[in-house]
Scaffold this active site. Structure first.
Site, short mmCIF file in Angstrom:
data_model
loop_
_atom_site.label_atom_id
_atom_site.label_comp_id
_atom_site.label_asym_id
_atom_site.label_seq_id
_atom_site.Cartn_x
_atom_site.Cartn_y
_atom_site.Cartn_z
N CYS A 275 59.08 59.56 28.61
CA CYS A 275 59.70 60.87 28.41
C CYS A 275 61.08 60.93 29.07
CB CYS A 275 58.80 61.97 28.93
SG CYS A 275 57.22 62.05 28.06
N SER B 46 53.83 68.80 35.80
CA SER B 46 54.51 67.71 35.11
C SER B 46 55.93 67.59 35.64
CB SER B 46 54.55 68.01 33.61
OG SER B 46 55.51 67.22 32.96
N ASP C 242 53.52 57.93 33.19
CA ASP C 242 53.68 58.40 34.56
C ASP C 242 52.82 57.69 35.60
OD1 ASP C 242 55.19 60.21 33.18
OD2 ASP C 242 54.06 61.98 33.78
N LYS C 243 51.51 57.60 35.36
CA LYS C 243 50.61 57.09 36.39
C LYS C 243 50.65 55.58 36.49
CE LYS C 243 49.71 61.33 36.81
NZ LYS C 243 50.56 61.71 35.67
N ASP D 119 49.74 61.68 29.48
CA ASP D 119 49.76 63.06 29.97
C ASP D 119 50.24 64.01 28.89
OD1 ASP D 119 49.13 61.85 32.33
OD2 ASP D 119 50.96 62.36 33.39
#
EC number: 4.2.1.9
Length: 562
Positions: free
Chosen positions: A198, A475, A127-128, A85
């Site tokens: 992150c 985000s 993330d995903k 992302d």
């Protein structure tokens, strides 16, 4: 072992004279004769050099395999995809981000079901990865443990800690002439020091924490640095634990119950987690057959306070939370206050309450996690809004620092890029409500995250002066007065489609309303004149996704109603 078959799936692949061809193939990848009598455990790795979030996961997969093999099973490592992302943010490529969640789920389900693995260790970083893995584990319903790849360490420049959001916000600062090119380059060059996800309470750390609270990862898994002995041991233990779950007959849907999802929501709220958790938990629950709705977030959010002073709205990183004990002490506090269901089963084979029995307190004097009687916000920062602009719901992230309501003038954009240009060139001014539409699951398609526009707003110094609403997403690094996941989305004829420049819009966190100050009759007239735009894609994965995907209020899943 239980009276159930110790190898319920792999036995169908390798047992018997007629399965000799299968065994021959497996000999070539390293199976010895004795291995065919062992439970086969798939290690679903999301390793790739695409992103720092995942660049170390090949080693973690080997650690998990060692745990399986040492516990008497036979590990088989396979890969699924990841995207980044952070790299694709603000580009056309970001339309593939949420799609990747479905690809990850589909691919893990495909490999495990096809190859006949008896259990799974899934390891995710970006993330995903997390919801994608959990959706697959729920569909398969075979003994499984999820392992989080771990958080990144902070970067540093001029004595200040940095992360990827620092760079996004520096772009806005440069556009506003608050910093020069050299300073922007210095921030860019020092923000990401190595492997790991992150570093704030952004989406990856939010979902890892939610999954630990859900009971699908081992205690402590969510709060470990990516490159650490603790994370290596976490993977080894996960590999060994899957074999114990196989022995117990304990499967993901036995763990991922409605009460377990309520626990996950509670922990996400207390941590000040990402709006994406709403979308992903809805999708994960859907895969489990659990009836989870937006109203559940409202119900739980009324009684659970926000306690964590973590980025993006706070001061601290996940790596700093690791140093004071991770989320286990927080969960113990919530349990003792009656805010968690202690009787939920977990992948340890014990209940949540049993897991937390010996959890330590946070060290005296820390100010990262507040006490229940001194919260950052007395209720949830994740506010579900409804109203004439979002009849089926929207998700706002309001910590209270932005205020609790905002009324302003609509500035309407039919894509993210146009909005970003207007922010950076100074078109957007104090009092504006930036409206970004046709970015929903079907209209985008793919429901892009709006980190570039929101970071530009922050970098321009307008964080408390403007609001941004969208049928897209945000985000986990976004902060400010923002509302996303507006449903129905503009592309399907939701009221967002008929907002015009100059209209007045109110966002009210106290009344939980998102309102367009236009009469019902006028809304009806505008909708009658509206025509649906042509689809942006007619071939390929985005076209397929747009045809299949459900509304954001239902998790944006692709296997409902088939």
């Amino acid at each position: 072992m239980t009276d159930k078959h110790p190898r319920p799936h792999s036995s169908q692949v390798v047992d018997g004279m007629e399965r000799a061809p299968s065994r021959a193939m497996l000999h070539a990848v390293g199976f010895a004769d004795a291995d065919f009598a062992k439970p086969q455990i798939g290690i679903a790795s999301t390793w790739a050099m695409v992103t720092p979030c995942n660049m170390h996961i090949n080693k973690l997969a080997e650690d998990a395999a060692r745990g399986v093999d040492g516990g008497g099973g036979k590990a088989v490592i396979f890969n699924t995809i990841t995207i980044s992302d952070g790299i694709s943010m603000g580009t056309e490529g970001m339309k593939y981000s949420l799609v990747s969640r479905e690809v990850i789920a589909d691919s893990i389900e495909t490999v495990v079901a096809c190859q006949g693995y008896d259990g799974v260790v899934a390891i995710g970083g970006c993330d995903k990865n997390m919801p994608g893995c959990l959706i697959a584990l729920a569909r398969l319903n075979r003994p499984a443990v999820f392992v989080y790849g771990g958080t990144i360490l902070p970067g540093c420049h001029d004595g200040k800690k940095l992360d990827v959001v620092s760079v996004f916000e520096a772009v806005g600062a440069r556009a506003n002439h608050r910093i020069d090119d050299a300073e922007l380059h210095a921030i860019e060059s020092n923000a990401i020091p190595g492997p790991g996800s992150c570093g704030g309470m952004y989406t990856a750390n939010t979902m890892a924490s939610a999954i630990e609270a859900l009971g699908m990862s081992l205690p402590g898994s969510s709060a470990q640095v990516a490159i650490s002995r603790a994370k290596e041991l976490d993977c080894e233990r996960a590999g060994a634990q899957v074999l114990k779950l196989l022995d117990l007959g304990l499967k993901p849907r036995d763990i991922m119950t409605k009460k377990a999802f309520e626990n996950a929501i509670t922990v996400v709220i207390a941590l000040g987690g990402s709006t994406n958790a709403v979308l992903h938990l809805l999708a994960m629950a859907n895969a489990c057959g659990v009836d989870l709705k937006l109203d559940d977030f409202t119900r739980i959010g009324r009684k659970v306070p926000m306690l964590a002073d973590l980025k993006p709205s706070g001061r601290y990183s996940m790596a700093e939370l690791v140093e004071i004990g991770g989320i286990q002490p927080l969960m113990k506090t919530l349990l003792d206050a009656g805010l968690l269901h202690g009787d939920c089963m977990t992948v340890t084979g014990k209940t949540l309450e049993e897991n937390l029995a010996d959890a330590p307190d946070y060290p005296a004097g820390q100010d990262m996690i507040r006490s229940l009687d001194n919260p950052i916000k007395k209720d949830s920062h994740l506010v579900i809004l409804k109203g004439n602009l979002a009849p089926e719901g929207a998700v706002a992230k309001i910590t209270g620092k932005e205020g609790l309501s905002f009324t302003g003038t609509a500035r309407v954009f039919d894509c993210e890029e146009a909005a970003l240009t207007a922010i950076l060139d100074g078109t957007i001014v104090k009092g504006d409500v930036i409206v970004i539409r046709y970015e929903g699951p079907k209209g985008g398609p793919g429901m892009r995250e709006m980190l570039s526009p929101t970071s530009a707003v922050m970098g321009k110094g307008l964080g408390k002066e403007v609001a941004l609403i969208t049928d897209g997403r945000f985000s986990g690094g976004t902060h400010g007065f923002v509302v996303g996941h507006i449903t129905p989305e503009a592309y399907t004829g939701g009221p967002l489609a008929i907002v015009r420049d100059g209209d007045t819009i109110t966002i009210d966190a106290e009344t939980r309303e998102l309102s367009l100050h236009v009469t019902d009759d006028e809304i009806g007239r505008r909708l009658a004149q509206w025509t649906q735009p042509a689809p942006r894609y007619t071939k390929g994965v985005l076209a397929k996704y747009a045809r299949l995907v459900s509304p954001a209020s239902e998790g944006a899943v692709t296997d409902d109603g088939l």
